[in-house]
Enzyme design. Structure first.
Site, PDB file in Angstrom:
ATOM      1  N   ASP A 137       0.807  -1.218   0.000  1.00  0.00           N
ATOM      2  CA  ASP A 137       0.000   0.000   0.000  1.00  0.00           C
ATOM      3  C   ASP A 137       0.841   1.270   0.000  1.00  0.00           C
ATOM      4  O   ASP A 137       0.622   2.172  -0.815  1.00  0.00           O
ATOM      5  CB  ASP A 137      -0.947  -0.006   1.206  1.00  0.00           C
ATOM      6  CG  ASP A 137      -1.764   1.263   1.294  1.00  0.00           C
ATOM      7  OD1 ASP A 137      -2.803   1.345   0.622  1.00  0.00           O
ATOM      8  OD2 ASP A 137      -1.352   2.197   2.024  1.00  0.00           O
ATOM      9  N   ALA A 165      -4.648   2.730  -1.039  1.00  0.00           N
ATOM     10  CA  ALA A 165      -4.422   1.995  -2.283  1.00  0.00           C
ATOM     11  C   ALA A 165      -4.993   0.582  -2.195  1.00  0.00           C
ATOM     12  O   ALA A 165      -5.624   0.096  -3.135  1.00  0.00           O
ATOM     13  CB  ALA A 165      -2.934   1.962  -2.614  1.00  0.00           C
ATOM     14  N   ASP A 166      -4.774  -0.088  -1.088  1.00  0.00           N
ATOM     15  CA  ASP A 166      -5.312  -1.434  -0.896  1.00  0.00           C
ATOM     16  C   ASP A 166      -6.838  -1.444  -0.985  1.00  0.00           C
ATOM     17  O   ASP A 166      -7.442  -2.222  -1.728  1.00  0.00           O
ATOM     18  CB  ASP A 166      -4.905  -1.980   0.478  1.00  0.00           C
ATOM     19  CG  ASP A 166      -3.533  -2.616   0.479  1.00  0.00           C
ATOM     20  OD1 ASP A 166      -3.021  -2.952  -0.606  1.00  0.00           O
ATOM     21  OD2 ASP A 166      -2.962  -2.784   1.570  1.00  0.00           O
ATOM     22  N   VAL A 167      -7.458  -0.597  -0.197  1.00  0.00           N
ATOM     23  CA  VAL A 167      -8.918  -0.564  -0.153  1.00  0.00           C
ATOM     24  C   VAL A 167      -9.477  -0.099  -1.499  1.00  0.00           C
ATOM     25  O   VAL A 167     -10.482  -0.628  -1.990  1.00  0.00           O
ATOM     26  CB  VAL A 167      -9.401   0.346   0.992  1.00  0.00           C
ATOM     27  CG1 VAL A 167     -10.918   0.513   0.949  1.00  0.00           C
ATOM     28  CG2 VAL A 167      -8.976  -0.236   2.343  1.00  0.00           C
ATOM     29  N   GLY A 170      -9.325  -2.934  -3.970  1.00  0.00           N
ATOM     30  CA  GLY A 170     -10.375  -3.897  -3.671  1.00  0.00           C
ATOM     31  C   GLY A 170     -11.740  -3.423  -4.145  1.00  0.00           C
ATOM     32  O   GLY A 170     -12.517  -4.185  -4.720  1.00  0.00           O
TER      33      GLY A 170
END
Length: 392
Positions: A137, A165-167, A170
Site C-alpha cells: 500500500d 491503495a489497498d482498499v 479492492g
C-alpha cells in the site's frame, strides 16, 4: 436473515492481506457464497496480514466460509478445478506471475468453466515493466502521487493514515466483478477483471491528477488546507480543532456573518475568490483569531445552522460515539464463537430493499472444508484421504 441479492453466485476466494479480501467482502456482505481457500496447516501458514483473531482479519473475512486446500499438490489443484466448475467468480491477489505457475490463470480456468470470472489484484498491473514487483500500500501511495499532495509544505512526503491503495484496489475490483457478472447475462461468457494498487491510487487522486493531465499543473502539499477551495481547512477553537469549509462567495459571506466578523467579507484582501486564494495564510490567521473564542461543539452547531459546512475532528472512539454514525449503524454486531459478541465495520452503501447483512463472523481455518467438498461431490472416504495426505 434473507438470502441476499448475490446469493446465486459462488466465489472462490484465494486472496490474502487486504486488497483482495476487501473486494470479496463486498460480494460476501450481499450474500454471495464466498469460500475462502487457505493453505492447510501442514503446508505452512499463508501471509494473512495479521493474527486471525485480530480486528483486521476479523473485519475482512466475515460472511465467508473457509476451506483448506494445498494448490501446490496435484490433487489439491484437481479439487480446486472441481470447485471452479461450479463457481461464478475466482478472486486472487498473488503477484502477477504466481497464478500462471499454479496453473490457475484465466485461460486455464476458462477451459474448465467458460463462464468463470477471474478477479485479479496486483501491485502494478498484470503486465508491463513492474508486473513482477510485489505490491504494498505505502509503495503505491508514493508512486501514485498521493504522498506528495499530503502533509504540510516543506516537511517532505506524508502517507495517508489508512490503506487507501489497498482498499481502493479492492473496491475497483469488486465493481469490475459486478460489471462482468451483469455482462455475462448477455454474452454468456466470463472474463478476466483486473485492477492494481497503482491504478487505484491514481484513480483516487482524481482532481489532483487531472490538474496535471489537463492543465500541466503539478499540485503540491497544502497540509490541512484544501488545495483549491478557500477558506477550507482546520481551525483552532477554544477547546480543540474543527474543519470549516467556507469557500465560494455566498458561503463565505454566511460564514463571516455567523462568526460576527463582517469585516472579513468587506476586507479587499478577502472579498473575492482570487483575493482569498492569494492571501490564504493571512485569512487563516484572521479566522483563527476569531474562532478561538468559541467551543468546538458550539461553533460546529452555529455554522451548520448558518449553512456553512463544518464538523468536528474525531479520534476513533469519538467518531463511533457520534449520533449520526450511530444512526448509520457503521458498527455492526456479530457473534463470533471464538471472540463472543463483537462489532465490525459496516458497508457505506445503503439499499432500500436489499441491504447487506452481517450474518457470520470470520470462520476458523478450514471450518467448512468437509461441507464444501461434499457439496462438490467428494465422499467421506475421499475427504479423509485428502486430509491424511496433506491435500486439505
Amino acid at each position: 436473515m434473507t438470502a441476499g441479492p448475490l446469493a446465486r453466485f459462488k466465489v472462490l476466494d484465494l486472496t490474502r492481506v487486504r486488497a483482495g479480501p476487501t473486494a470479496v467482502r463486498y460480494l460476501a456482505d450481499w450474500g454471495a457464497d464466498c469460500i475462502k481457500v487457505e493453505m492447510p496447516p501442514s503446508a505452512g501458514e499463508m501471509d494473512m496480514g495479521g493474527p486471525r483473531h485480530g480486528p483486521d482479519f476479523q473485519n475482512l473475512h466475515r460472511n465467508k466460509r473457509s476451506i483448506t486446500l494445498n494448490l501446490k499438490e496435484p490433487d489439491g489443484k484437481a479439487v480446486f478445478m472441481k470447485l471452479v466448475e461450479q463457481a461464478d467468480v475466482v478472486v486472487e491477489n498473488y503477484r502477477a506471475d504466481v497464478k500462471f505457475r499454479l496453473g490457475i490463470d484465466y485461460e486455464s480456468l476458462k477451459k474448465v468453466n467458460p463462464k468463470i470470472i477471474l478477479g485479479s489484484i496486483s501491485g502494478f498491473g498484470q503486465d508491463g515493466p513492474y508486473a513482477e514487483r510485489a505490491g504494498f500500500d505505502q509503495i503505491a501511495q508514493g508512486m501514485g502521487g498521493l504522498m506528495m499532495v499530503t502533509g504540510n509544505p516543506g516537511e517532505g512526503p506524508m502517507r495517508a493514515g489508512i490503506a487507501v491503495a489497498d482498499v481502493g484496489a479492492g473496491l475497483h475490483c469488486a465493481i469490475g466483478i459486478l460489471i462482468a457478472l451483469l455482462e455475462r447475462e448477455t454474452s454468456g461468457q466470463g472474463q478476466w477483471v483486473s485492477s492494481s494498487l497503482l491504478q487505484a491510487m491514481i484513480s483516487m487522486c482524481d482532481f489532483q491528477a487531472a490538474r496535471w493531465t489537463i492543465a500541466k499543473d503539478v499540485p503540491g502539499q497544502a497540509g490541512n488546507n484544501h488545495p483549491t477551495s478557500i477558506p477550507t481547512g482546520v481551525f483552532k477553537t477554544k477547546d480543540g480543532y474543527i474543519n470549516i469549509a467556507a469557500s465560494g462567495g455566498h458561503i463565505y459571506k454566511r460564514f463571516c456573518e455567523a462568526i460576527k466578523s463582517p469585516e472579513l467579507y468587506t476586507d479587499e484582501r478577502f472579498s473575492t475568490d482570487k483575493g482569498r486564494a492569494k492571501n490564504r495564510d493571512a485569512l487563516n490567521d484572521e479566522i483563527n483569531k476569531r474562532v478561538a473564542q468559541y467551543g468546538s461543539a458550539d461553533l460546529v452547531e452555529k455554522l451548520n445552522k448558518a449553512g456553512v459546512p463544518a464538523g468536528p475532528i474525531y479520534k476513533m472512539d469519538e467518531m463511533f460515539a457520534d449520533p449520526q454514525v450511530k444512526h448509520l449503524k457503521m458498527a455492526h454486531p456479530v457473534h463470533s464463537p471464538k471472540l463472543g459478541d463483537i462489532e465490525l465495520i459496516g458497508q457505506a452503501i445503503n439499499m432500500s430493499r436489499t441491504p447487506f447483512e452481517m450474518k457470520t463472523a470470520t470462520p476458523e481455518q478450514g471450518e467448512h472444508t468437509d461441507a464444501v467438498l461434499k457439496e462438490a461431490g467428494f465422499d467421506d472416504a475421499a475427504i479423509a484421504d485428502f486430509r491424511k495426505r496433506g491435500v486439505i
